[in-house]
Scaffold this motif. Structure first.
Motif, PDB file in Angstrom:
ATOM      1  N   LEU A 161     -12.971  39.741  -1.590  1.00 42.23           N
ATOM      2  CA  LEU A 161     -13.412  38.340  -1.719  1.00 42.23           C
ATOM      3  C   LEU A 161     -12.370  37.561  -2.516  1.00 42.23           C
ATOM      4  CD1 LEU A 161     -15.797  36.402  -1.089  1.00 42.23           C
ATOM      5  CD2 LEU A 161     -16.686  36.917  -3.365  1.00 42.23           C
ATOM      6  N   VAL A 162     -11.836  36.507  -1.897  1.00 40.89           N
ATOM      7  CA  VAL A 162     -10.835  35.663  -2.570  1.00 40.89           C
ATOM      8  C   VAL A 162     -11.577  34.462  -3.153  1.00 40.89           C
ATOM      9  CG1 VAL A 162      -8.653  34.432  -2.328  1.00 40.89           C
ATOM     10  CG2 VAL A 162      -9.087  36.448  -0.914  1.00 40.89           C
ATOM     11  N   PHE A 163     -11.551  34.353  -4.491  1.00 41.98           N
ATOM     12  CA  PHE A 163     -12.405  33.411  -5.226  1.00 41.98           C
ATOM     13  C   PHE A 163     -11.513  32.397  -5.946  1.00 41.98           C
ATOM     14  CE2 PHE A 163     -14.849  31.781  -8.710  1.00 41.98           C
ATOM     15  CZ  PHE A 163     -16.192  32.027  -8.476  1.00 41.98           C
ATOM     16  N   GLY A 164     -11.859  31.113  -5.893  1.00 45.02           N
ATOM     17  CA  GLY A 164     -11.034  30.127  -6.608  1.00 45.02           C
ATOM     18  C   GLY A 164     -11.797  28.877  -6.952  1.00 45.02           C
ATOM     19  N   ASP A 165     -11.227  28.095  -7.831  1.00 39.80           N
ATOM     20  CA  ASP A 165     -11.855  26.865  -8.295  1.00 39.80           C
ATOM     21  C   ASP A 165     -11.901  25.823  -7.171  1.00 39.80           C
ATOM     22  OD1 ASP A 165     -13.057  25.245 -10.180  1.00 39.80           O
ATOM     23  OD2 ASP A 165     -11.159  24.340 -10.777  1.00 39.80           O
ATOM     24  N   TYR A 166     -12.692  24.737  -7.389  1.00 37.63           N
ATOM     25  CA  TYR A 166     -12.937  23.740  -6.334  1.00 37.63           C
ATOM     26  C   TYR A 166     -11.921  22.607  -6.312  1.00 37.63           C
ATOM     27  CZ  TYR A 166     -15.511  22.386 -10.552  1.00 37.63           C
ATOM     28  OH  TYR A 166     -15.866  22.152 -11.856  1.00 37.63           O
ATOM     29  N   ASP A 167     -10.902  22.636  -7.189  1.00 36.61           N
ATOM     30  CA  ASP A 167      -9.912  21.553  -7.165  1.00 36.61           C
ATOM     31  C   ASP A 167      -8.764  21.909  -6.230  1.00 36.61           C
ATOM     32  OD1 ASP A 167      -8.410  23.418  -8.536  1.00 36.61           O
ATOM     33  OD2 ASP A 167      -8.260  22.250 -10.398  1.00 36.61           O
ATOM     34  N   VAL A 168      -7.717  21.075  -6.214  1.00 37.61           N
ATOM     35  CA  VAL A 168      -6.611  21.299  -5.268  1.00 37.61           C
ATOM     36  C   VAL A 168      -5.911  22.632  -5.539  1.00 37.61           C
ATOM     37  CG1 VAL A 168      -4.424  20.405  -4.350  1.00 37.61           C
ATOM     38  CG2 VAL A 168      -6.216  18.810  -5.024  1.00 37.61           C
ATOM     39  N   ASP A 169      -5.628  22.922  -6.812  1.00 36.98           N
ATOM     40  CA  ASP A 169      -4.922  24.159  -7.144  1.00 36.98           C
ATOM     41  C   ASP A 169      -5.741  25.376  -6.699  1.00 36.98           C
ATOM     42  OD1 ASP A 169      -2.912  25.754  -8.153  1.00 36.98           O
ATOM     43  OD2 ASP A 169      -3.468  25.512 -10.257  1.00 36.98           O
ATOM     44  N   GLY A 170      -7.048  25.338  -6.965  1.00 29.10           N
ATOM     45  CA  GLY A 170      -7.915  26.463  -6.601  1.00 29.10           C
ATOM     46  C   GLY A 170      -8.070  26.634  -5.103  1.00 29.10           C
ATOM     47  N   THR A 171      -8.332  25.543  -4.387  1.00 28.04           N
ATOM     48  CA  THR A 171      -8.574  25.661  -2.942  1.00 28.04           C
ATOM     49  C   THR A 171      -7.296  25.997  -2.169  1.00 28.04           C
ATOM     50  OG1 THR A 171      -8.426  23.242  -2.744  1.00 28.04           O
ATOM     51  CG2 THR A 171     -10.627  24.186  -2.888  1.00 28.04           C
ATOM     52  N   THR A 172      -6.145  25.478  -2.617  1.00 25.48           N
ATOM     53  CA  THR A 172      -4.885  25.848  -1.937  1.00 25.48           C
ATOM     54  C   THR A 172      -4.555  27.316  -2.214  1.00 25.48           C
ATOM     55  OG1 THR A 172      -3.633  24.974  -3.828  1.00 25.48           O
ATOM     56  CG2 THR A 172      -3.813  23.548  -1.894  1.00 25.48           C
ATOM     57  N   TYR A 188     -14.536  32.392  -1.345  1.00 22.50           N
ATOM     58  CA  TYR A 188     -15.679  31.856  -2.092  1.00 22.50           C
ATOM     59  C   TYR A 188     -15.187  30.783  -3.054  1.00 22.50           C
ATOM     60  CZ  TYR A 188     -20.148  31.748  -4.594  1.00 22.50           C
ATOM     61  OH  TYR A 188     -21.348  31.360  -5.118  1.00 22.50           O
ATOM     62  N   ILE A 189     -15.780  29.607  -2.945  1.00 19.59           N
ATOM     63  CA  ILE A 189     -15.503  28.506  -3.889  1.00 19.59           C
ATOM     64  C   ILE A 189     -16.828  28.178  -4.570  1.00 19.59           C
ATOM     65  CG2 ILE A 189     -14.715  26.115  -4.137  1.00 19.59           C
ATOM     66  CD1 ILE A 189     -12.452  27.804  -3.108  1.00 19.59           C
ATOM     67  N   PRO A 190     -16.897  28.168  -5.907  1.00 22.32           N
ATOM     68  CA  PRO A 190     -18.170  27.840  -6.567  1.00 22.32           C
ATOM     69  C   PRO A 190     -18.560  26.380  -6.324  1.00 22.32           C
ATOM     70  CG  PRO A 190     -16.396  28.012  -8.182  1.00 22.32           C
ATOM     71  CD  PRO A 190     -15.813  28.438  -6.871  1.00 22.32           C
ATOM     72  N   ASP A 191     -19.860  26.136  -6.327  1.00 23.31           N
ATOM     73  CA  ASP A 191     -20.366  24.776  -6.178  1.00 23.31           C
ATOM     74  C   ASP A 191     -20.185  24.033  -7.503  1.00 23.31           C
ATOM     75  OD1 ASP A 191     -22.662  22.703  -6.523  1.00 23.31           O
ATOM     76  OD2 ASP A 191     -22.555  23.058  -4.363  1.00 23.31           O
ATOM     77  N   ARG A 192     -19.532  22.887  -7.440  1.00 28.44           N
ATOM     78  CA  ARG A 192     -19.212  22.121  -8.647  1.00 28.44           C
ATOM     79  C   ARG A 192     -20.472  21.799  -9.475  1.00 28.44           C
ATOM     80  NH1 ARG A 192     -14.641  18.370  -8.433  1.00 28.44           N
ATOM     81  NH2 ARG A 192     -14.407  17.582 -10.533  1.00 28.44           N
ATOM     82  N   TYR A 193     -21.564  21.536  -8.779  1.00 31.09           N
ATOM     83  CA  TYR A 193     -22.771  21.067  -9.464  1.00 31.09           C
ATOM     84  C   TYR A 193     -23.715  22.205  -9.844  1.00 31.09           C
ATOM     85  CZ  TYR A 193     -20.585  17.013  -7.623  1.00 31.09           C
ATOM     86  OH  TYR A 193     -19.630  16.070  -7.349  1.00 31.09           O
ATOM     87  N   ASP A 194     -23.783  23.216  -8.982  1.00 30.58           N
ATOM     88  CA  ASP A 194     -24.710  24.314  -9.216  1.00 30.58           C
ATOM     89  C   ASP A 194     -24.102  25.392 -10.128  1.00 30.58           C
ATOM     90  OD1 ASP A 194     -26.918  25.978  -8.884  1.00 30.58           O
ATOM     91  OD2 ASP A 194     -26.002  27.015  -7.194  1.00 30.58           O
ATOM     92  N   GLU A 195     -22.810  25.682  -9.928  1.00 26.69           N
ATOM     93  CA  GLU A 195     -22.181  26.781 -10.667  1.00 26.69           C
ATOM     94  C   GLU A 195     -21.182  26.328 -11.726  1.00 26.69           C
ATOM     95  OE1 GLU A 195     -21.047  30.072  -7.659  1.00 26.69           O
ATOM     96  OE2 GLU A 195     -21.640  28.328  -6.456  1.00 26.69           O
ATOM     97  N   GLY A 196     -20.598  25.155 -11.531  1.00 29.72           N
ATOM     98  CA  GLY A 196     -19.602  24.678 -12.488  1.00 29.72           C
ATOM     99  C   GLY A 196     -18.259  25.346 -12.273  1.00 29.72           C
ATOM    100  N   TYR A 197     -17.376  25.126 -13.250  1.00 29.47           N
ATOM    101  CA  TYR A 197     -15.979  25.549 -13.140  1.00 29.47           C
ATOM    102  C   TYR A 197     -15.837  27.063 -13.320  1.00 29.47           C
ATOM    103  CZ  TYR A 197     -11.211  26.436 -14.641  1.00 29.47           C
ATOM    104  OH  TYR A 197      -9.955  26.958 -14.754  1.00 29.47           O
ATOM    105  N   GLY A 198     -14.907  27.665 -12.592  1.00 29.59           N
ATOM    106  CA  GLY A 198     -14.483  29.048 -12.852  1.00 29.59           C
ATOM    107  C   GLY A 198     -15.360  30.108 -12.222  1.00 29.59           C
ATOM    108  N   VAL A 199     -15.113  31.366 -12.629  1.00 33.84           N
ATOM    109  CA  VAL A 199     -15.860  32.511 -12.100  1.00 33.84           C
ATOM    110  C   VAL A 199     -17.338  32.341 -12.460  1.00 33.84           C
ATOM    111  CG1 VAL A 199     -16.131  35.019 -12.196  1.00 33.84           C
ATOM    112  CG2 VAL A 199     -13.838  34.020 -12.333  1.00 33.84           C
ATOM    113  N   SER A 200     -18.229  32.586 -11.478  1.00 31.12           N
ATOM    114  CA  SER A 200     -19.667  32.394 -11.720  1.00 31.12           C
ATOM    115  C   SER A 200     -20.437  33.677 -11.458  1.00 31.12           C
ATOM    116  CB  SER A 200     -20.205  31.286 -10.804  1.00 31.12           C
ATOM    117  OG  SER A 200     -20.129  31.706  -9.444  1.00 31.12           O
TER     118      SER A 200
END
Length: 562
Positions: free
Chosen positions: A80-91, A110-122
């Motif tokens: 599973l490749v996991f990253g933040d929801y901003d440009v750096d994370g999604t690219t 897997y990208i965390p939901d900004r509102y449900d999970e917040g920033y970073g590993v969840s």
């Protein structure tokens, strides 16, 4: 505006370099200011080469990361490749997942939901991995402080590889490998890579096991260039090489997702500024308005027609983001003007229905007007959440740390941060933050600064200079577009205000009988009186090229007038 002339470097160094390169002294000055003092350094600066990239195995734990991925492939494990929801994370997620999928099918993102999970590993992301049989998570652009999360995953027999560029805490997570050049025990020669840059070093190392050369990996550099531009990391060293070749990919043969974005904006050739202001906000809009996974879908899609469909959806998110940004900024202005009973050192505003995805942009807008460390709060569940932005030279992260007894959590860096607090702590925190800033900020930092590289005359602006300045690109932090000062300038009498609200200034400038040069000053419409009636003035500007009807001409982009 405070005008600051950069300190003049040693005359010997300037003369020596000017001679070696056969350039004017002020051009050599620009180079020495950027740390370029020898012919060899100048050659590397003006002629970026993929050979200048470092061996990825110089990064601490790289061999462990590669061994664990190869073991996963051999044993047919799910990755599973996991990253933040901003440009750096999604690219970064798009880069590593699309690379792995070229030779191994059991890879998901897997990208965390900004509102449900917040920033970073969840924890939710780890539960998703557990429920779906993933035994290895590669975390990109996050994870360096996720000690509890990695321990939680370990209990579920899930291994972590962390690829991060943020500053570590006192201890590291117990991951199989932690790739982060900012680790104290990492001797990698360059520690300013972004998250996607670390992801690229990982695929570079994996590629060497498959007899791939750096040339085979160049098609992935469009993603790296987008991340470097968006994350505002220094445009030096490896970043400059990666951005330089990434821009070439963007302009010649980008992946379908980026091609679809460019297709919508109908621009021929993109420079790094276009990537910052046109490409990056669109990639970011997915995570701000809907979900970051939509950006990954766009950037990993290989059918152009499908990519165009994704791009038009993202264009809609970006349009919604602009509307929200405009509306909330207007409401924030009204709130500030209404409550401006005393001079404050900070700007702090709150409204419970403001959209959490755009409050960081609104904070930046408020700084453009009020130029104060700024916090924009909204309601998030039963808590207040805020984005912080700072002025040049002031560390907002340190200021938040000093008030952290009133906060539930906070994180970020010098110029941008995020936090949450309980509703009942808002007023007390607001005053504590104001007091902390008041006591620690230098008053000069509350006035915007223009840093001027060199004083020149209009006669110095030659085709040769423009050719040389073009080779300074790509621009970015620590290699910004040179700003020049010219004194005793006059408008030829054709100066006028332009724009819907006459907020911009268009001039035709001369100095000491030189040929007239067109100039544009965005947001300088209110300075027209300084330039009227042939009155002499001085101006700070950068040198631009303007393309109109297929003809290219020199234009000055005015920063300020005195």
């Amino acid at each position: 505006m405070r005008w600051t002339l950069k300190p003049k470097p040693s005359e010997d160094k300037v003369k020596h370099l000017a001679q070696a390169l056969n350039v004017e002294d002020f051009v050599a000055t620009l180079l020495v200011q950027r740390g370029i003092e020898t012919f060899e350094q100048a050659k590397a600066f003006f002629r970026p080469s993929l050979d200048h990239l470092h061996d990825p195995y110089l990064m601490k734990d790289m061999n462990k990361a590669v061994d664990r991925i190869e073991k996963a492939i051999k044993n047919q494990e799910r990755i599973l490749v996991f990253g933040d929801y901003d440009v750096d994370g999604t690219t970064a997620v798009s880069l590593v997942s699309s690379y792995l999928k070229t030779y191994y099918p059991h890879v998901a993102t897997y990208i965390p939901d900004r509102y449900d999970e917040g920033y970073g590993v969840s924890f939710k992301g780890i539960d998703f991995a557990d429920d779906n049989g993933f035994s290895l998570i590669i975390a990109l652009d996050c994870g360096i402080k996720s000690i509890d999360h990695v321990a939680y995953a370990k209990d579920k027999n899930i291994d972590f590889i962390i690829c991060d560029h943020h500053r570590p805490g006192d201890s590291l997570p117990e991951a199989v490998a932690v790739l982060d050049p900012k680790r104290k025990d990492c001797n990698y020669p360059y520690d300013e890579l972004c998250g996607c840059g670390i992801g690229f070093k990982l695929i570079q190392a994996l590629g060497s096991n498959r007899n791939q050369t750096i040339t085979d990996l160049v098609p992935y550099l469009d993603l790296v260039a987008a991340a470097i531009a968006a994350d505002l990391v220094p445009m030096t060293g490896e970043n400059r090489v990666l951005a330089y070749f990434g821009l070439q990919v963007i302009n010649s043969n980008p992946r379908p997702g980026i091609k679809a974005l460019i297709h919508q904006i109908k621009k021929q050739t993109l420079d790094i500024t276009d990537v910052v202001f046109i490409i990056a906000p669109r990639i970011n809009a997915a995570g701000r308005i809907k979900h970051g996974i939509h950006a990954v879908e766009l950037l990993t899609e290989f059918d152009f027609e499908q990519a165009q469909q994704f791009a038009s959806e993202i264009e809609k998110y970006n349009s919604d983001r602009k509307d929200l940004d405009k509306h909330i900024t207007k409401e924030a202005f009204q709130q500030i003007e209404k409550n401006q009973e005393q001079e404050r050192f900070t700007t702090v505003v709150y409204q419970e229905d403001w959209h959490k995805g755009v409050i960081g942009i609104v904070a930046s807008r408020l700084i453009e007007t009020y130029y104060r460390p700024t916090l924009v709060f909204t309601k998030s569940g039963d808590k207040y959440a805020a984005s912080a932005r700072s002025v040049k030279g002031f560390d907002v992260y340190n200021a938040l740390e000093a008030c952290s007894q009133h906060l539930e959590q906070f994180g970020g860096h010098m110029y941008a941060a995020g936090m949450t607090l309980k509703e009942e702590n808002y007023s007390i925190f607001k005053e504590a933050f104001e007091k902390q800033v008041q006591e620690t900020i230098h008053p000069d930092l509350l006035t915007p600064e223009i840093e001027i590289d060199a004083e020149i005359n209009f006669s110095d602006i030659t085709p040769k200079l423009i050719r040389i300045l073009k080779q300074f690109e790509p621009f970015g932090p620590q290699n910004m577009t040179p700003v020049f000062l010219t004194k005793n300038v006059k408008d030829t009498g054709y100066g006028k205000k332009i724009g819907g609200e006459e907020e911009h200034l268009k001039l035709f400038l001369k100095q000491n009988g030189s040929e007239g040069i067109p100039a544009i000053g965005f947001g300088l419409g209110n300075k027209i009186d300084l330039t009227s009636d042939q009155k002499p003035f001085q101006t700070a500007y950068s040198i631009d090229e303007n393309e109109w009807n297929g003809k290219v001409s020199v234009q000055l982009r005015l920063k300020s007038i005195q």
